[in-house]
Design a protein around this motif. Structure first.
Motif: not given
Length: 150
Positions: A73-79, A87-94, A104-109
């Motif tokens: 959930a922290s990842a979606a919050d970060a996005v 911001a242009a982008a958020v980069v996560f690890g592999p 994550l897809r939903a947060a990006a959209e």
């Protein structure tokens, strides 16, 4: 062309850098696009490391989400936070090939912010070294807009 004010010398504004430009500069396979709802033409103005205790991400920045699990959930919050400041982008690890984090897809959209993944063979420190010159030719740009030296 403007002058720098202190010496009267003309200077050109730094060239506009896009996500597409940045990915081509860092090299094939260093970053993998995950979700790019706004397209690869988003302007990139800088690189910053995500730190929830020190907010300070600005418009156009590429945010490095070091240590954030892309399925959390922290990842979606970060996005969402990154999208809130454009911001242009958020980069996560592999990510593993079977991972396609729906949140994550939903947060990006929702925000229009790109989500990228660092490949396993490129550690964070190396990625920073590759990204910074790609953004500004190795020269930090002032945050207040298109101002020259001096």
């Amino acid at each position: 062309m403007r002058t720098d004010g202190s010496h009267g010398q003309p200077y050109a504004a730094p060239p506009r850098v896009t996500l597409e430009d940045l990915l081509s500069v860092v090299g094939a396979g260093v970053l993998e696009p995950g979700f790019v709802p706004g397209g690869m033409g988003a302007e990139v103005t800088g690189v910053t490391v995500l730190d929830a205790r020190e907010p300070g991400t600005g418009p156009g920045e590429v945010v490095l989400a070091v240590g954030v699990d892309p399925e959390s959930a922290s990842a979606a919050d970060a996005v969402r936070r990154a999208g809130g400041v454009r911001a242009a982008a958020v980069v996560f690890g592999p990510r593993r090939p079977e991972e396609q984090p729906e949140t994550l897809r939903a947060a990006a959209e929702e925000t229009g912010t790109a989500v990228l993944f660092r490949t396993a063979w490129c550690p964070w420190a190396r990625l920073v070294g590759l990204l910074r010159p790609g953004v500004g030719g190795g020269v930090a740009r002032p945050r207040g807009g298109d101002r020259g030296p001096g």
